[in-house]
Design a protein around this motif. Structure first.
Motif, PDB file in Angstrom:
ATOM      1  N   ASP A  43       0.816  -1.211   0.000  1.00 44.56           N
ATOM      2  CA  ASP A  43       0.000   0.000   0.000  1.00 44.56           C
ATOM      3  C   ASP A  43       0.858   1.274   0.000  1.00 44.56           C
ATOM      4  O   ASP A  43       0.481   2.272  -0.616  1.00 44.56           O
ATOM      5  N   SER A  44       1.982   1.250   0.653  1.00 40.88           N
ATOM      6  CA  SER A  44       2.844   2.442   0.647  1.00 40.88           C
ATOM      7  C   SER A  44       3.431   2.665  -0.754  1.00 40.88           C
ATOM      8  O   SER A  44       3.594   3.815  -1.179  1.00 40.88           O
ATOM      9  N   ASP A  45       3.723   1.594  -1.478  1.00 44.95           N
ATOM     10  CA  ASP A  45       4.180   1.731  -2.867  1.00 44.95           C
ATOM     11  C   ASP A  45       3.063   2.322  -3.729  1.00 44.95           C
ATOM     12  O   ASP A  45       3.305   3.168  -4.591  1.00 44.95           O
ATOM     13  N   TYR A  46       1.831   1.867  -3.477  1.00 47.59           N
ATOM     14  CA  TYR A  46       0.675   2.398  -4.210  1.00 47.59           C
ATOM     15  C   TYR A  46       0.546   3.902  -3.979  1.00 47.59           C
ATOM     16  O   TYR A  46       0.349   4.677  -4.907  1.00 47.59           O
ATOM     17  N   GLU A  47       0.663   4.317  -2.732  1.00 46.88           N
ATOM     18  CA  GLU A  47       0.578   5.744  -2.399  1.00 46.88           C
ATOM     19  C   GLU A  47       1.685   6.535  -3.081  1.00 46.88           C
ATOM     20  O   GLU A  47       1.447   7.617  -3.615  1.00 46.88           O
ATOM     21  N   LEU A  48       2.900   5.994  -3.076  1.00 44.77           N
ATOM     22  CA  LEU A  48       4.023   6.674  -3.720  1.00 44.77           C
ATOM     23  C   LEU A  48       3.804   6.775  -5.226  1.00 44.77           C
ATOM     24  O   LEU A  48       4.033   7.821  -5.829  1.00 44.77           O
ATOM     25  N   LEU A  49       3.337   5.703  -5.838  1.00 44.66           N
ATOM     26  CA  LEU A  49       3.066   5.736  -7.283  1.00 44.66           C
ATOM     27  C   LEU A  49       1.963   6.732  -7.618  1.00 44.66           C
ATOM     28  O   LEU A  49       2.022   7.420  -8.646  1.00 44.66           O
ATOM     29  N   THR A  50       0.967   6.839  -6.766  1.00 41.18           N
ATOM     30  CA  THR A  50      -0.089   7.828  -6.964  1.00 41.18           C
ATOM     31  C   THR A  50       0.492   9.233  -6.904  1.00 41.18           C
ATOM     32  O   THR A  50       0.158  10.100  -7.729  1.00 41.18           O
ATOM     33  N   LEU A  51       1.384   9.475  -5.956  1.00 44.28           N
ATOM     34  CA  LEU A  51       2.048  10.775  -5.848  1.00 44.28           C
ATOM     35  C   LEU A  51       2.919  11.051  -7.071  1.00 44.28           C
ATOM     36  O   LEU A  51       2.902  12.165  -7.616  1.00 44.28           O
ATOM     37  N   ILE A  52       3.673  10.065  -7.517  1.00 44.53           N
ATOM     38  CA  ILE A  52       4.525  10.228  -8.698  1.00 44.53           C
ATOM     39  C   ILE A  52       3.677  10.631  -9.901  1.00 44.53           C
ATOM     40  O   ILE A  52       4.020  11.573 -10.632  1.00 44.53           O
ATOM     41  N   GLU A  53       2.566   9.940 -10.106  1.00 46.78           N
ATOM     42  CA  GLU A  53       1.690  10.265 -11.242  1.00 46.78           C
ATOM     43  C   GLU A  53       1.094  11.659 -11.094  1.00 46.78           C
ATOM     44  O   GLU A  53       0.967  12.396 -12.072  1.00 46.78           O
ATOM     45  N   CYS A  54       0.745  12.050  -9.886  1.00 48.07           N
ATOM     46  CA  CYS A  54       0.235  13.396  -9.633  1.00 48.07           C
ATOM     47  C   CYS A  54       1.288  14.436  -9.997  1.00 48.07           C
ATOM     48  O   CYS A  54       1.000  15.406 -10.710  1.00 48.07           O
ATOM     49  N   LEU A  55       2.499  14.243  -9.522  1.00 50.09           N
ATOM     50  CA  LEU A  55       3.576  15.198  -9.806  1.00 50.09           C
ATOM     51  C   LEU A  55       3.906  15.247 -11.295  1.00 50.09           C
ATOM     52  O   LEU A  55       4.183  16.321 -11.843  1.00 50.09           O
ATOM     53  N   LYS A  56       3.841  14.105 -11.956  1.00 46.63           N
ATOM     54  CA  LYS A  56       4.061  14.083 -13.408  1.00 46.63           C
ATOM     55  C   LYS A  56       3.003  14.919 -14.127  1.00 46.63           C
ATOM     56  O   LYS A  56       3.312  15.657 -15.058  1.00 46.63           O
ATOM     57  N   ARG A  57       1.744  14.788 -13.695  1.00 50.79           N
ATOM     58  CA  ARG A  57       0.650  15.554 -14.322  1.00 50.79           C
ATOM     59  C   ARG A  57       0.854  17.052 -14.153  1.00 50.79           C
ATOM     60  O   ARG A  57       0.336  17.840 -14.944  1.00 50.79           O
ATOM     61  N   THR A  58       1.569  17.452 -13.128  1.00 45.28           N
ATOM     62  CA  THR A  58       1.831  18.878 -12.923  1.00 45.28           C
ATOM     63  C   THR A  58       2.941  19.388 -13.833  1.00 45.28           C
ATOM     64  O   THR A  58       3.193  20.583 -13.883  1.00 45.28           O
TER      65      THR A  58
END
Length: 149
Positions: A43-58
Motif C-alpha cells: 500500500d505504501s508503494d501504491y501511495e508513492l506511485l499515486t504521488l509520482i503520477e500526480c507530480l508528473k501531471r503537474t
C-alpha cells in the motif's frame, strides 16, 4: 496488502513497463522482491506511485520527482526543501490553470460566435452586432481574438 506488478499496474492504470522503469530509476526505493526477483508492491508503494503520477501531471520532471523522493528518505531534515519544491510546482499548476482558463474563455467565445452565425445562417451577422451584443462573460476573450474569426 501486497500486489504483483500486474495487479498494481491495473489498479493504477499504468503499464508494467512504466513500473519497472520507475523502479530501475530509483523512484521506488522500498519495493520488495521475492527470492526469485519478482517485485512485490504494498500500500505504501501504491501511495508513492499515486504521488509520482500526480507530480508528473503537474509537469514535474522525473529527475525532480527522484530528488523529491530522495529528500523524503532523508527524513525531517529535508522538510524545508520538499515544501519549497511542492510550492514551486503548485505555483506552476496555478499558472497552467490560468492559461487554460484563458483558453477556455476563447473557446467559449468561439462557440457563441459560431452558434450565433449558425442561427443567422452567416458569419456576416457579426458585422451587424455591437460590443453590447456579446455576452459579458465572453468580452475578455474577444480582446484576445480580434481579427481571427
Amino acid at each position: 496488502m501486497q500486489y504483483t506488478i500486474g495487479e498494481i499496474s491495473k489498479r493504477l492504470d499504468m503499464q508494467p513497463s512504466t513500473l519497472r522503469y520507475y523502479d530501475k530509476e530509483g523512484l521506488m526505493p522500498n519495493v520488495k522482491r521475492t527470492n526469485g526477483g519478482i517485485r512485490i508492491f504494498d500500500d505504501s508503494d501504491y501511495e508513492l506511485l499515486t504521488l509520482i503520477e500526480c507530480l508528473k501531471r503537474t509537469g514535474m520532471s522525473l529527475k525532480d520527482i527522484k530528488v523529491f523522493i530522495d529528500w523524503t528518505l532523508e527524513g525531517d531534515s529535508s522538510i524545508d526543501k520538499r515544501l519549497e519544491l511542492i510550492r514551486k510546482q503548485r505555483d506552476a499548476v496555478l499558472a497552467q490553470m490560468e492559461k487554460l482558463n484563458e483558453t477556455l474563455g476563447i473557446l467559449d467565445y468561439k462557440c457563441w460566435y459560431y452558434e450565433t452565425a449558425q442561427k443567422a445562417g452567416t458569419c456576416k451577422i457579426h458585422d451587424t452586432l455591437s460590443a453590447d451584443d456579446i455576452p459579458q462573460e465572453l468580452k475578455k476573450a474577444v480582446s484576445k481574438l480580434k481579427g481571427h474569426q
